[in-house]
Design a protein around this motif. Structure first.
Motif, PDB file in Angstrom:
ATOM      1  N   GLN A   6       1.083  -1.217  -0.395  1.00 18.74           N
ATOM      2  CA  GLN A   6      -0.030  -0.081  -0.117  1.00 18.74           C
ATOM      3  C   GLN A   6       0.687   1.551  -0.428  1.00 18.74           C
ATOM      4  O   GLN A   6       2.547   1.166  -0.036  1.00 18.74           O
ATOM      5  CB  GLN A   6      -0.749   0.326   0.897  1.00 18.74           C
ATOM      6  CG  GLN A   6      -1.188  -1.197   1.690  1.00 18.74           C
ATOM      7  CD  GLN A   6      -3.285  -1.160   0.743  1.00 18.74           C
ATOM      8  OE1 GLN A   6      -3.081  -0.012  -0.582  1.00 18.74           O
ATOM      9  NE2 GLN A   6      -3.689  -2.411   0.278  1.00 18.74           N
ATOM     10  N   LYS A   7       0.176   2.666  -0.241  1.00 22.12           N
ATOM     11  CA  LYS A   7       1.361   4.018  -0.532  1.00 22.12           C
ATOM     12  C   LYS A   7       0.155   5.304   0.179  1.00 22.12           C
ATOM     13  O   LYS A   7      -0.472   4.551   0.329  1.00 22.12           O
ATOM     14  CB  LYS A   7       1.631   4.087  -1.499  1.00 22.12           C
ATOM     15  CG  LYS A   7       0.643   4.206  -2.933  1.00 22.12           C
ATOM     16  CD  LYS A   7       1.567   4.660  -4.437  1.00 22.12           C
ATOM     17  CE  LYS A   7       0.161   4.501  -5.087  1.00 22.12           C
ATOM     18  NZ  LYS A   7       0.502   5.018  -6.596  1.00 22.12           N
ATOM     19  N   ILE A   8       1.101   5.777   0.651  1.00 19.48           N
ATOM     20  CA  ILE A   8       0.339   6.764   0.968  1.00 19.48           C
ATOM     21  C   ILE A   8       0.710   7.771   0.357  1.00 19.48           C
ATOM     22  O   ILE A   8       2.062   8.581   0.009  1.00 19.48           O
ATOM     23  CB  ILE A   8       0.932   7.101   2.583  1.00 19.48           C
ATOM     24  CG1 ILE A   8      -0.139   6.101   3.304  1.00 19.48           C
ATOM     25  CG2 ILE A   8       0.054   8.406   2.904  1.00 19.48           C
ATOM     26  CD1 ILE A   8       0.062   6.008   4.872  1.00 19.48           C
ATOM     27  N   PRO A   9       0.560   9.157  -0.411  1.00 25.47           N
ATOM     28  CA  PRO A   9      -1.573   8.535  -0.366  1.00 25.47           C
ATOM     29  C   PRO A   9      -1.989   7.481  -1.418  1.00 25.47           C
ATOM     30  O   PRO A   9      -1.060   7.422  -2.340  1.00 25.47           O
ATOM     31  CB  PRO A   9      -1.498   9.868  -1.093  1.00 25.47           C
ATOM     32  CG  PRO A   9      -1.499  10.874  -1.695  1.00 25.47           C
ATOM     33  CD  PRO A   9       0.420   9.807  -1.069  1.00 25.47           C
ATOM     34  N   SER A  10      -2.996   7.249  -1.091  1.00 25.81           N
ATOM     35  CA  SER A  10      -3.231   6.078  -1.959  1.00 25.81           C
ATOM     36  C   SER A  10      -3.791   6.666  -3.692  1.00 25.81           C
ATOM     37  O   SER A  10      -3.461   5.515  -4.701  1.00 25.81           O
ATOM     38  CB  SER A  10      -4.893   5.710  -1.158  1.00 25.81           C
ATOM     39  OG  SER A  10      -6.380   6.165  -1.004  1.00 25.81           O
ATOM     40  N   GLN A  11      -3.745   7.271  -3.763  1.00 27.05           N
ATOM     41  CA  GLN A  11      -3.726   7.848  -5.381  1.00 27.05           C
ATOM     42  C   GLN A  11      -3.147   8.714  -5.536  1.00 27.05           C
ATOM     43  O   GLN A  11      -3.256  10.113  -5.118  1.00 27.05           O
ATOM     44  CB  GLN A  11      -4.734   8.531  -5.729  1.00 27.05           C
ATOM     45  CG  GLN A  11      -6.756   7.237  -4.902  1.00 27.05           C
ATOM     46  CD  GLN A  11      -6.473   6.508  -6.452  1.00 27.05           C
ATOM     47  OE1 GLN A  11      -5.933   6.604  -7.567  1.00 27.05           O
ATOM     48  NE2 GLN A  11      -7.281   5.216  -6.353  1.00 27.05           N
ATOM     49  N   SER A  12      -2.387   8.623  -7.351  1.00 24.90           N
ATOM     50  CA  SER A  12      -1.142   9.551  -7.220  1.00 24.90           C
ATOM     51  C   SER A  12      -2.324  11.064  -7.824  1.00 24.90           C
ATOM     52  O   SER A  12      -3.138  11.084  -7.774  1.00 24.90           O
ATOM     53  CB  SER A  12      -0.707   9.135  -8.360  1.00 24.90           C
ATOM     54  OG  SER A  12       0.152   8.023  -7.823  1.00 24.90           O
TER      55      SER A  12
ATOM     56  N   THR B  69       3.961 -10.643   5.155  1.00 27.51           N
ATOM     57  CA  THR B  69       4.834  -9.434   5.385  1.00 27.51           C
ATOM     58  C   THR B  69       4.064  -7.932   3.990  1.00 27.51           C
ATOM     59  O   THR B  69       3.729  -8.228   3.335  1.00 27.51           O
ATOM     60  CB  THR B  69       6.137  -9.330   4.445  1.00 27.51           C
ATOM     61  OG1 THR B  69       6.827 -10.561   4.866  1.00 27.51           O
ATOM     62  CG2 THR B  69       7.549  -8.057   4.408  1.00 27.51           C
ATOM     63  N   LEU B  70       4.255  -7.062   5.265  1.00 30.62           N
ATOM     64  CA  LEU B  70       3.476  -5.603   4.185  1.00 30.62           C
ATOM     65  C   LEU B  70       4.788  -4.409   3.852  1.00 30.62           C
ATOM     66  O   LEU B  70       5.583  -4.556   4.801  1.00 30.62           O
ATOM     67  CB  LEU B  70       2.563  -5.223   5.336  1.00 30.62           C
ATOM     68  CG  LEU B  70       1.569  -6.005   5.892  1.00 30.62           C
ATOM     69  CD1 LEU B  70       0.709  -5.654   6.962  1.00 30.62           C
ATOM     70  CD2 LEU B  70       0.579  -6.657   4.851  1.00 30.62           C
ATOM     71  N   GLU B  71       4.847  -4.214   3.056  1.00 30.51           N
ATOM     72  CA  GLU B  71       5.395  -2.552   2.710  1.00 30.51           C
ATOM     73  C   GLU B  71       4.336  -1.868   2.546  1.00 30.51           C
ATOM     74  O   GLU B  71       3.265  -1.772   1.712  1.00 30.51           O
ATOM     75  CB  GLU B  71       5.518  -3.350   0.938  1.00 30.51           C
ATOM     76  CG  GLU B  71       7.080  -4.024   0.802  1.00 30.51           C
ATOM     77  CD  GLU B  71       7.173  -4.733  -0.240  1.00 30.51           C
ATOM     78  OE1 GLU B  71       7.579  -3.614  -0.983  1.00 30.51           O
ATOM     79  OE2 GLU B  71       8.101  -5.139  -0.415  1.00 30.51           O
ATOM     80  N   LEU B  72       4.639  -1.177   3.113  1.00 27.82           N
ATOM     81  CA  LEU B  72       4.067   0.510   2.810  1.00 27.82           C
ATOM     82  C   LEU B  72       4.869   1.635   2.572  1.00 27.82           C
ATOM     83  O   LEU B  72       5.878   2.136   3.232  1.00 27.82           O
ATOM     84  CB  LEU B  72       3.338   0.705   4.404  1.00 27.82           C
ATOM     85  CG  LEU B  72       3.088   2.125   4.609  1.00 27.82           C
ATOM     86  CD1 LEU B  72       1.371   2.158   3.554  1.00 27.82           C
ATOM     87  CD2 LEU B  72       2.782   2.521   6.090  1.00 27.82           C
ATOM     88  N   GLN B  73       3.978   2.235   1.195  1.00 27.37           N
ATOM     89  CA  GLN B  73       5.301   3.355   0.656  1.00 27.37           C
ATOM     90  C   GLN B  73       4.206   4.880   0.978  1.00 27.37           C
ATOM     91  O   GLN B  73       3.665   4.950   0.928  1.00 27.37           O
ATOM     92  CB  GLN B  73       4.975   2.951  -0.585  1.00 27.37           C
ATOM     93  CG  GLN B  73       6.120   4.027  -1.754  1.00 27.37           C
ATOM     94  CD  GLN B  73       6.375   4.319  -3.566  1.00 27.37           C
ATOM     95  OE1 GLN B  73       5.156   3.025  -3.691  1.00 27.37           O
ATOM     96  NE2 GLN B  73       6.950   4.514  -4.327  1.00 27.37           N
ATOM     97  N   SER B  74       4.965   5.047   1.459  1.00 28.76           N
ATOM     98  CA  SER B  74       4.900   6.729   2.133  1.00 28.76           C
ATOM     99  C   SER B  74       5.629   8.138   1.039  1.00 28.76           C
ATOM    100  O   SER B  74       6.744   8.172   1.108  1.00 28.76           O
ATOM    101  CB  SER B  74       6.042   6.897   3.699  1.00 28.76           C
ATOM    102  OG  SER B  74       5.193   8.272   4.052  1.00 28.76           O
TER     103      SER B  74
END
Length: 741
Positions: free
Chosen positions: A241-247, A344-349
């Motif tokens: 997942q990434k923050i924000p979810s929408q570019s 395992t989770l990846e969070l892209q900030s």
């Protein structure tokens, strides 16, 4: 003829008894005709009787007489309150046995007992030989039942299994049969719990009820325990997942949370409650909550949990990727953990300022700096002796003769650049000014070897020319431990040429220029290594003055350590962590004389590495330019080569061997993760990829002389391989990243 010391008589020679009325009785009088004190006991049996400790039909008063003097007498009163033989009608002989433990004699008398028919209802006895049962769902158990007719009348008996669902029973829940007077029958009920999700793990009490057409009912109780079986499946459909979810082209300051959907499926027969926690490398950099807080799972049920992770976003930068582990804890742990235990989770900030704006500014600044300053790229100032990828291949480590340790970041697997750290102190090492960007640490002497610690990957171990092993944190470079043999006065200045960790990071092997092997240990990854290591002096054991340990390699199963050095030989140690203090260590030595006859003090085995998927496949490289692949499972002992009989010479047949075209030393090599590639580097400056067959032979149909990936103007000292990425360090002070083409 033996004197009869016991004289006994009966009050009557015949007796009549009708069941259901008052007990029939008679008296046994015993006289002590001996010259000593004695006590007497009486035992009664009926002809045709089958003894059963649970079935009593007479009573004695007293049961055991007191010891009395010679000439005395003792009266025993016998009360018959049941038939000796259940259901019997007629006459039967009773045998009365009188005996004395003190006199060692006995006397036998007979009495005729007539049993009349009664008019009482039928009496049934129900017995469960086994009362407690354990069974898994869909498995079958047999429940045996014994029924006895204790009356004098024939009867039709009916058994009924009560307490569990009738679908659990194979066949009818009832059994009907006839019983003769005093007769008995054995009946078996087969019970099979249904599927996992229909058979909760718990106790199921049951009873067997017996009824007859002319008597009273009887019953017996038991218990069936359905054992726990199955598992709770744990899945995360979207692990990234990434923050924000929408570019967006515009800044989004308020977006600071990402939601991961966790799915739990209860495929067990236990009612479960699941709580989720966060761990992993970056768990301290975020906060989290779950909705619902606890997931309640009924049998066969699937439940979804929303894991909301919040982190602080930077204003500028390329963003950060947080590596997290979602850990599921079960309330009922009889079946262990979920399957798998963690995800395992990846969070892209992403930064608040859009990346394209930052890149445009940075590109402009870089262009201006390049035009104005013409600045050279950051690198070491002397030979690079060791390079290594981190476990996740996001970082790389290099150690050099310039007394520095540098950290590099991997850019999408295509290139490397100094990591986003800057040395805060005075950046002078080995009397030379160093570039602070990407500089992890400055050491007191040249760095010969550097290794990431396998479990944490946030610490590194480095071996120095001074004989010291330093353990440092990543990315701040802080020293946490310094290891040096305090009991060896020659340890100072004994160069550390190689290090090897076990996979659990509890043991660290170090090889030295003095030919000594040291094994450092600790009890857990949170503890420090013990100050005093186990030491094996190979110069003494091999009787080879000048022997140096230049390379170490642990097999994938951590059971075999390969030790390589000069005189063109390597040793095999099948070490055991439970016997590390045993001084009689058995080592096997293999010479490369069959590959190349030059085996002097200046002839080295420079590189060793195991195939990751096989603990018996070993590759070596040497000073004559030979690369050899061995199957250690085919080694045979030849003879002992040490006085203590702790080292044996072995003969291992190579699978394949070839020489590089330059015939110059090959100082380093590394297997790919699937064992189909071998990467080497040597004094000819080439980083070469060798293609192997499934039998670990050189695949000459692809590139018999190897595929050159990179050519340095000076020799290659170290290589590492992760996926298709190849990392190399050379005598030209360069650290390079290339890919298998």
């Amino acid at each position: 003829m033996e004197n009869n010391l016991i004289n006994a008589s009966l009050s009557t020679q015949s007796l009549t008894f009708r069941p259901g009325t008052n007990p029939a009785s008679f008296t046994v009088t015993v006289n002590n005709d001996s010259s000593q004190f004695a006590s007497f006991q009486v035992d009664i049996s009926a002809a045709g009787e089958q003894r059963n400790t649970e079935y009593q039909w007479y009573k004695l008063e007293p049961e055991l007489a007191a010891t009395k003097p010679p000439g005395s007498s003792t009266d025993f009163q016998v009360f018959i309150f049941n038939t000796p033989i259940p259901g019997f009608v007629g006459a039967v002989d009773l045998k009365i046995r009188i005996f004395s433990p003190q006199l060692g004699q006995e006397r036998r008398l007979l009495l005729r007992l007539t049993i009349e028919r009664d008019n009482q209802p039928t009496v049934l006895s129900v017995e469960l030989p086994v009362r407690a049962f354990q069974v898994y769902p869909r498995n079958t158990i047999d429940v045996p039942v014994r029924v006895r007719n204790l009356s004098q009348q024939s009867t039709n008996a009916k058994l009924r299994f009560v307490g569990v669902d009738s679908s659990w029973l194979s066949g009818n829940v009832e059994r009907q049969f006839a019983l003769e007077p005093g007769g008995y029958a054995e009946v078996t009920f087969q019970c099979q719990p249904p599927s996992v999700v229909q058979s909760p793990s718990q106790n199921y009490p049951f009873s067997i009820e017996a009824t007859s057409n002319n008597g009273y009912p009887a019953s017996a109780t038991g218990n069936i325990e359905v054992l726990p079986v199955g598992f709770v499946e744990f899945d995360v459909p979207q692990k990234h997942q990434k923050i924000p979810s929408q570019s967006s082209w515009l800044p989004q300051r308020k977006s600071d949370t990402a939601a991961f959907e966790l799915i739990f499926k209860n495929a067990s027969n236990l009612y479960q409650e699941v709580n989720v926690s966060i761990q992993g490398r970056d768990w301290r950099k975020c906060t989290y909550n779950t909705v619902p807080e606890t997931a309640n799972l009924r049998l066969g049920e699937t439940s979804k949990v929303s894991l909301n992770v919040k982190t602080q976003r930077p204003w500028v930068g390329i963003g950060k990727t947080l590596l997290l582990e979602a850990k599921a804890d079960l309330l009922d742990q009889r079946l262990g953990t979920t399957d798998p235990a963690t995800q395992t989770l990846e969070l892209q900030s992403l930064p608040i300022i859009p990346l394209w704006v930052q890149l445009a500014i940075l590109a402009l600044i870089a262009l201006l700096l390049a035009l104005l300053l013409g600045r050279e790229p950051i690198m070491h100032t002397r030979s690079v002796n060791s390079v290594a990828f981190s476990g996740n291949a996001l970082l790389a480590l290099s150690g050099s003769d310039d007394c520095t340790l540098r950290l590099w970041k991997i850019n999408n697997g295509e290139s490397i650049a100094p990591a986003d750290i800057k040395y805060s102190g005075k950046a002078v090492a080995c009397d030379r000014q160093q570039e602070p960007q990407g500089l992890l640490a400055i050491t007191d002497d040249a760095v010969q070897v550097s290794r990431f610690m396998p479990v944490e990957n946030n610490r590194v171990a480095i071996g120095l020319d001074s004989g010291v092993i330093e353990l440092r944190n990543v990315p701040n470079g802080e020293t946490t431990e310094q290891l040096q043999d305090q009991q060896d006065p020659k340890a100072k200045g004994d160069r550390v040429f190689d290090l090897a960790f076990t996979k659990n990071s509890l043991y660290l092997f170090s090889g030295y220029g003095s030919g000594k092997l040291r094994l450092w240990s600790r009890t857990s990854v949170n503890n420090q290594f013990q100050l005093q290591p186990q030491v094996i002096n190979l110069q003494t054991l091999l009787n080879l003055s000048g022997f140096q340990i230049r390379a170490l390699a642990l097999s994938p199963d951590d059971q075999t350590l390969v030790i390589a050095g000069n005189f063109k030989r390597f040793l095999l140690w099948s070490w055991n962590p439970n016997q590390i203090n045993n001084k009689q260590q058995n080592l096997l030595v293999q010479s490369l004389a069959k590959i190349d006859t030059r085996t002097g003090i200046t002839d080295y085995v420079w590189g060793v590495d195991f195939a990751p998927n096989s603990p018996k496949i070993l590759a070596t490289s040497d000073s004559a330019g030979y690369i050899t692949i061995w199957n250690l499972a085919q080694c045979q002992n030849v003879k002992n080569v040490s006085l203590q009989n702790t080292i044996s010479e072995v003969d291992c047949q190579p699978i394949d061997s070839w020489q590089v075209t330059s015939k110059t030393p090959v100082r380093t090599l590394k297997f790919s993760e699937d064992g189909r590639l071998l990467v080497s580097g040597g004094d000819d400056g080439r980083v070469t990829v060798w293609y192997l067959t499934t039998e670990y032979k050189l695949d000459k149909t692809k590139a018999a002389e190897g595929q050159t990936i990179y050519q340095s103007p000076k020799g290659i000292r170290s290589v590492d391989l992760k996926g298709s990425m190849i990392l190399s360090g050379d005598e030209n002070s360069q650290v390079k990243l290339n890919r298998v083409k």
